[in-house]
Design a protein around this motif. Structure first.
Motif, PDB file in Angstrom:
ATOM      1  N   PRO A 140    -117.108  23.785  68.681  1.00  0.00           N
ATOM      2  CA  PRO A 140    -116.524  22.493  69.059  1.00  0.00           C
ATOM      3  C   PRO A 140    -117.049  21.349  68.199  1.00  0.00           C
ATOM      4  O   PRO A 140    -118.239  21.051  68.194  1.00  0.00           O
ATOM      5  N   ASN A 141    -116.141  20.707  67.483  1.00  0.00           N
ATOM      6  CA  ASN A 141    -116.464  19.540  66.658  1.00  0.00           C
ATOM      7  C   ASN A 141    -115.898  18.315  67.358  1.00  0.00           C
ATOM      8  O   ASN A 141    -114.733  17.963  67.198  1.00  0.00           O
ATOM      9  N   TYR A 142    -116.743  17.648  68.127  1.00  0.00           N
ATOM     10  CA  TYR A 142    -116.289  16.524  68.951  1.00  0.00           C
ATOM     11  C   TYR A 142    -115.847  15.335  68.102  1.00  0.00           C
ATOM     12  O   TYR A 142    -115.107  14.476  68.578  1.00  0.00           O
ATOM     13  N   GLN A 143    -116.298  15.279  66.844  1.00  0.00           N
ATOM     14  CA  GLN A 143    -115.904  14.181  65.972  1.00  0.00           C
ATOM     15  C   GLN A 143    -114.724  14.553  65.066  1.00  0.00           C
ATOM     16  O   GLN A 143    -114.215  13.711  64.329  1.00  0.00           O
ATOM     17  N   GLY A 144    -114.290  15.796  65.109  1.00  0.00           N
ATOM     18  CA  GLY A 144    -113.209  16.231  64.234  1.00  0.00           C
ATOM     19  C   GLY A 144    -111.849  15.757  64.724  1.00  0.00           C
ATOM     20  O   GLY A 144    -111.679  15.385  65.889  1.00  0.00           O
ATOM     21  N   PRO A 145    -110.845  15.769  63.848  1.00  0.00           N
ATOM     22  CA  PRO A 145    -109.497  15.344  64.236  1.00  0.00           C
ATOM     23  C   PRO A 145    -108.957  16.183  65.390  1.00  0.00           C
ATOM     24  O   PRO A 145    -109.075  17.421  65.382  1.00  0.00           O
ATOM     25  N   SER A 146    -108.381  15.509  66.382  1.00  0.00           N
ATOM     26  CA  SER A 146    -107.842  16.217  67.542  1.00  0.00           C
ATOM     27  C   SER A 146    -106.851  15.315  68.255  1.00  0.00           C
ATOM     28  O   SER A 146    -107.169  14.159  68.557  1.00  0.00           O
ATOM     29  N   ASP A 147    -105.663  15.820  68.501  1.00  0.00           N
ATOM     30  CA  ASP A 147    -104.619  15.053  69.181  1.00  0.00           C
ATOM     31  C   ASP A 147    -104.636  15.413  70.661  1.00  0.00           C
ATOM     32  O   ASP A 147    -104.406  16.565  71.037  1.00  0.00           O
ATOM     33  N   LYS A 148    -104.906  14.442  71.501  1.00  0.00           N
ATOM     34  CA  LYS A 148    -105.011  14.674  72.943  1.00  0.00           C
ATOM     35  C   LYS A 148    -103.680  14.453  73.678  1.00  0.00           C
ATOM     36  O   LYS A 148    -103.629  14.551  74.907  1.00  0.00           O
ATOM     37  N   THR A 149    -102.621  14.188  72.940  1.00  0.00           N
ATOM     38  CA  THR A 149    -101.347  13.824  73.560  1.00  0.00           C
ATOM     39  C   THR A 149    -100.704  15.000  74.281  1.00  0.00           C
ATOM     40  O   THR A 149    -100.605  16.105  73.734  1.00  0.00           O
ATOM     41  N   VAL A 150    -100.256  14.757  75.496  1.00  0.00           N
ATOM     42  CA  VAL A 150     -99.402  15.690  76.232  1.00  0.00           C
ATOM     43  C   VAL A 150     -98.016  15.052  76.295  1.00  0.00           C
ATOM     44  O   VAL A 150     -97.832  14.022  76.943  1.00  0.00           O
ATOM     45  N   ALA A 151     -97.060  15.638  75.590  1.00  0.00           N
ATOM     46  CA  ALA A 151     -95.686  15.126  75.605  1.00  0.00           C
ATOM     47  C   ALA A 151     -94.909  15.841  76.705  1.00  0.00           C
ATOM     48  O   ALA A 151     -95.018  17.065  76.858  1.00  0.00           O
ATOM     49  N   VAL A 152     -94.127  15.100  77.460  1.00  0.00           N
ATOM     50  CA  VAL A 152     -93.448  15.654  78.636  1.00  0.00           C
ATOM     51  C   VAL A 152     -91.984  15.238  78.638  1.00  0.00           C
ATOM     52  O   VAL A 152     -91.657  14.059  78.433  1.00  0.00           O
ATOM     53  N   LEU A 153     -91.102  16.194  78.864  1.00  0.00           N
ATOM     54  CA  LEU A 153     -89.688  15.942  79.141  1.00  0.00           C
ATOM     55  C   LEU A 153     -89.386  16.470  80.532  1.00  0.00           C
ATOM     56  O   LEU A 153     -89.685  17.632  80.838  1.00  0.00           O
ATOM     57  N   SER A 157     -82.251  17.082  88.998  1.00  0.00           N
ATOM     58  CA  SER A 157     -80.884  16.928  89.488  1.00  0.00           C
ATOM     59  C   SER A 157     -80.633  15.442  89.753  1.00  0.00           C
ATOM     60  O   SER A 157     -81.564  14.633  89.780  1.00  0.00           O
ATOM     61  N   LEU A 158     -79.376  15.065  89.964  1.00  0.00           N
ATOM     62  CA  LEU A 158     -79.057  13.653  90.147  1.00  0.00           C
ATOM     63  C   LEU A 158     -79.687  13.073  91.412  1.00  0.00           C
ATOM     64  O   LEU A 158     -79.900  11.861  91.507  1.00  0.00           O
ATOM     65  N   ASP A 159     -80.007  13.926  92.380  1.00  0.00           N
ATOM     66  CA  ASP A 159     -80.677  13.435  93.583  1.00  0.00           C
ATOM     67  C   ASP A 159     -82.204  13.533  93.482  1.00  0.00           C
ATOM     68  O   ASP A 159     -82.919  13.320  94.468  1.00  0.00           O
ATOM     69  N   GLY A 160     -82.728  13.868  92.285  1.00  0.00           N
ATOM     70  CA  GLY A 160     -84.164  13.831  92.053  1.00  0.00           C
ATOM     71  C   GLY A 160     -84.907  15.134  92.240  1.00  0.00           C
ATOM     72  O   GLY A 160     -86.136  15.156  92.106  1.00  0.00           O
ATOM     73  N   ALA A 161     -84.213  16.229  92.532  1.00  0.00           N
ATOM     74  CA  ALA A 161     -84.894  17.520  92.675  1.00  0.00           C
ATOM     75  C   ALA A 161     -85.296  18.048  91.296  1.00  0.00           C
ATOM     76  O   ALA A 161     -84.507  17.989  90.350  1.00  0.00           O
ATOM     77  N   PRO A 162     -86.511  18.565  91.142  1.00  0.00           N
ATOM     78  CA  PRO A 162     -86.945  19.051  89.824  1.00  0.00           C
ATOM     79  C   PRO A 162     -86.182  20.298  89.400  1.00  0.00           C
ATOM     80  O   PRO A 162     -85.975  21.225  90.196  1.00  0.00           O
ATOM     81  N   ILE A 163     -85.745  20.294  88.158  1.00  0.00           N
ATOM     82  CA  ILE A 163     -85.113  21.467  87.557  1.00  0.00           C
ATOM     83  C   ILE A 163     -86.080  22.144  86.597  1.00  0.00           C
ATOM     84  O   ILE A 163     -86.328  23.344  86.682  1.00  0.00           O
ATOM     85  N   ALA A 164     -86.635  21.338  85.675  1.00  0.00           N
ATOM     86  CA  ALA A 164     -87.530  21.909  84.668  1.00  0.00           C
ATOM     87  C   ALA A 164     -88.376  20.809  84.045  1.00  0.00           C
ATOM     88  O   ALA A 164     -88.040  19.626  84.093  1.00  0.00           O
ATOM     89  N   VAL A 165     -89.478  21.231  83.456  1.00  0.00           N
ATOM     90  CA  VAL A 165     -90.356  20.367  82.675  1.00  0.00           C
ATOM     91  C   VAL A 165     -90.624  21.067  81.351  1.00  0.00           C
ATOM     92  O   VAL A 165     -90.927  22.268  81.322  1.00  0.00           O
ATOM     93  N   TYR A 166     -90.493  20.330  80.268  1.00  0.00           N
ATOM     94  CA  TYR A 166     -90.871  20.822  78.948  1.00  0.00           C
ATOM     95  C   TYR A 166     -92.075  19.995  78.505  1.00  0.00           C
ATOM     96  O   TYR A 166     -92.008  18.772  78.449  1.00  0.00           O
ATOM     97  N   TYR A 167     -93.208  20.655  78.237  1.00  0.00           N
ATOM     98  CA  TYR A 167     -94.404  19.912  77.864  1.00  0.00           C
ATOM     99  C   TYR A 167     -95.056  20.529  76.633  1.00  0.00           C
ATOM    100  O   TYR A 167     -94.998  21.734  76.422  1.00  0.00           O
ATOM    101  N   ASN A 168     -95.645  19.664  75.815  1.00  0.00           N
ATOM    102  CA  ASN A 168     -96.177  20.061  74.517  1.00  0.00           C
ATOM    103  C   ASN A 168     -97.632  19.629  74.412  1.00  0.00           C
ATOM    104  O   ASN A 168     -97.979  18.484  74.711  1.00  0.00           O
ATOM    105  N   TYR A 169     -98.489  20.565  73.953  1.00  0.00           N
ATOM    106  CA  TYR A 169     -99.904  20.250  73.804  1.00  0.00           C
ATOM    107  C   TYR A 169    -100.504  21.172  72.746  1.00  0.00           C
ATOM    108  O   TYR A 169    -100.078  22.322  72.589  1.00  0.00           O
ATOM    109  N   ALA A 170    -101.516  20.672  72.042  1.00  0.00           N
ATOM    110  CA  ALA A 170    -102.122  21.423  70.940  1.00  0.00           C
ATOM    111  C   ALA A 170    -103.451  22.029  71.370  1.00  0.00           C
ATOM    112  O   ALA A 170    -104.493  21.370  71.337  1.00  0.00           O
ATOM    113  N   VAL A 171    -103.420  23.276  71.799  1.00  0.00           N
ATOM    114  CA  VAL A 171    -104.647  24.011  72.120  1.00  0.00           C
ATOM    115  C   VAL A 171    -104.398  25.494  71.894  1.00  0.00           C
ATOM    116  O   VAL A 171    -103.328  26.014  72.210  1.00  0.00           O
ATOM    117  N   HIS A 172    -105.384  26.164  71.309  1.00  0.00           N
ATOM    118  CA  HIS A 172    -105.267  27.598  71.089  1.00  0.00           C
ATOM    119  C   HIS A 172    -105.473  28.351  72.416  1.00  0.00           C
ATOM    120  O   HIS A 172    -106.524  28.172  73.056  1.00  0.00           O
TER     121      HIS A 172
END
Length: 425
Positions: A140-153, A157-172
């Protein structure tokens, strides 16, 4: 807009466990989201696999285009890259891969989409200078480049019921890799946690970000387990101090310390998966932009090439490699645009700074990078230009020469954005 989702279990049965695998820690899946806007369809698909062979991608997209009306260049097919599945497709997942897309298309319903981002600190740059040797090694290189972003889509449904989530993150996804048990690793734990929390048969699709140089922040294999394994091999007359045998090869599982550390790895996988899942839920609760019910859908693909090299010596890291010239290396770039979001896909593992450069230069605010997507390049790891000066294991094993790939990938994505239109929806 319409959206539909599906999850298909692809866990091999006990009598079909391949290779070194001794059991099942948790099930593995194909997860799929299909989108439609009245004129176009697209698919976001992720499979718990190390990588996706080009021929699998080709057959899936050909069939999806012919039978489901989803153009090949509007499919984002990504491997989670969990190291706890067979690295190959001999178990036979191809039928279930199409099944998930087909079921998601059959489940299409009127929907609204929203995007947002969060942050998670479960990843860390994994390349450090070993204080004992003064050479590059994995840790672990705590000072090394690392993107902490979690992108979420989010798709509801039109009445607000969850259908799906697409999420992106950089971790092995390597936490459970030395247990020799089938597992979805961190992506599987996170998706399962999100799905349990949302209920309503919602599907959480993980997208593998630019994690070529990103490990889980707490990763026991680089510490005690590695030292125990080195000692065990040394006692048998083999030096693996500059190597990393696959899985749990060579470990004495009757050793109480090994058994304890492996059990802790299981606990850590659940912990990190829950932490990532909670951040996705946090974004869903309070971090989403205003939802839309209409969005353009368009896709484009291209291949970029960089000069290639073959390595002539051995050793995992810490020393400059010896190479000969080789054929140029092709890398497939894909770009899917959904409204004011673009997902750039590459069929290789790239370093985080390449993705960060693209996101910084992209004219589209919501830009995501999904790696190991739409096939599998023979490139090996693709470091950013600056990282080629470091004798890390990713650098010395890379099959591309320095000075080409970073700019070729970033400019390629930018060209694809132009091909799909740059104006915001």
């Amino acid at each position: 807009m319409k959206a539909g989702a599906s999850k298909v279990d692809i866990t091999p049965s006990g009598d079909k466990l391949p290779g070194i695998f001794t059991g099942i820690l948790d099930p593995i899946h194909v997860r799929a989201i299909v989108l439609e806007n009245g004129a176009q369809r697209a698919a976001l698909v992720t499979v718990d696999a190390g990588a996706i062979p080009n021929e699998i991608w080709q057959r899936l997209t050909t069939k999806a285009e012919a039978e489901l009306g989803i153009p090949a260049n509007q499919v984002i097919l990504t491997a989670t890259h969990t190291h706890s599945v067979p690295f190959g497709w001999s178990v036979g997942y191809e039928e279930q891969l199409y099944q998930a897309v087909e079921e998601a298309a059959a489940a299409l319903q009127p929907a609204k989409m929203a995007s947002g981002t969060g942050v998670s600190y479960i990843n860390v740059n994994r390349n450090i200078i070993d204080p004992a040797t003064g050479r590059w090694w994995e840790g672990p290189n705590y000072q090394g480049p690392s993107d902490k972003t979690v992108a979420v889509l989010s798709f509801q449904s039109l009445d607000g019921a969850p259908i799906a989530v697409y999420y992106n993150y950089a971790v092995h996804p390597v936490i459970t890799g030395n247990l020799d048990l089938i597992s979805g690793d961190i992506p599987g734990a996170a998706s399962g946690y999100i799905e349990e929390s949302l209920g309503e048969d919602a599907v959480a699709v993980f997208s593998y970000g630019a994690a070529g140089d990103q490990n889980p922040i707490f990763f026991q294999q680089t510490y005690d387990l590695r030292e125990i394994r080195i000692a065990d091999f040394a006692a048998r007359g083999e030096d693996i101090s500059n190597a990393m045998p696959p899985g749990g090869q060579g470990m004495d599982r009757s050793n109480p310390k090994v058994a304890m550390l492996m059990e802790q790895q299981k606990q850590m996988n659940a912990t990190l998966g829950q932490m990532l899942g909670e951040e996705v839920l946090h974004v869903l609760r309070s971090g989403l932009a205003r939802p839309v019910t209409q969005a353009s859908i368009s896709g484009a693909q291209m291949t970029v090439r960089c000069p290639g090299r073959n390595r002539l010596d051995k050793g995992r890291a810490g020393y400059a490699g010896v190479y000969e010239d080789a054929d140029s290396v092709p890398m497939k770039l894909s770009l899917l645009r959904i409204g004011d979001t673009v997902i750039g896909g590459i069929d290789a593992e790239i370093f985080t700074m390449i993705a960060q450069r693209f996101k910084a230069e992209s004219p589209i605010k919501n830009s995501i990078v999904a790696t190991l997507t739409n096939g599998m390049s023979r490139s090996g790891y693709i470091p950013n230009d600056a990282a080629f000066a470091q004798n890390t294991f990713e650098v010395v094993s890379s099959r591309v020469k320095p000075g080409c790939a970073e700019t070729a990938i970033v400019n390629g994505f930018l060209d694809l954005i132009e091909d799909t239109g740059t104006s915001a929806d």
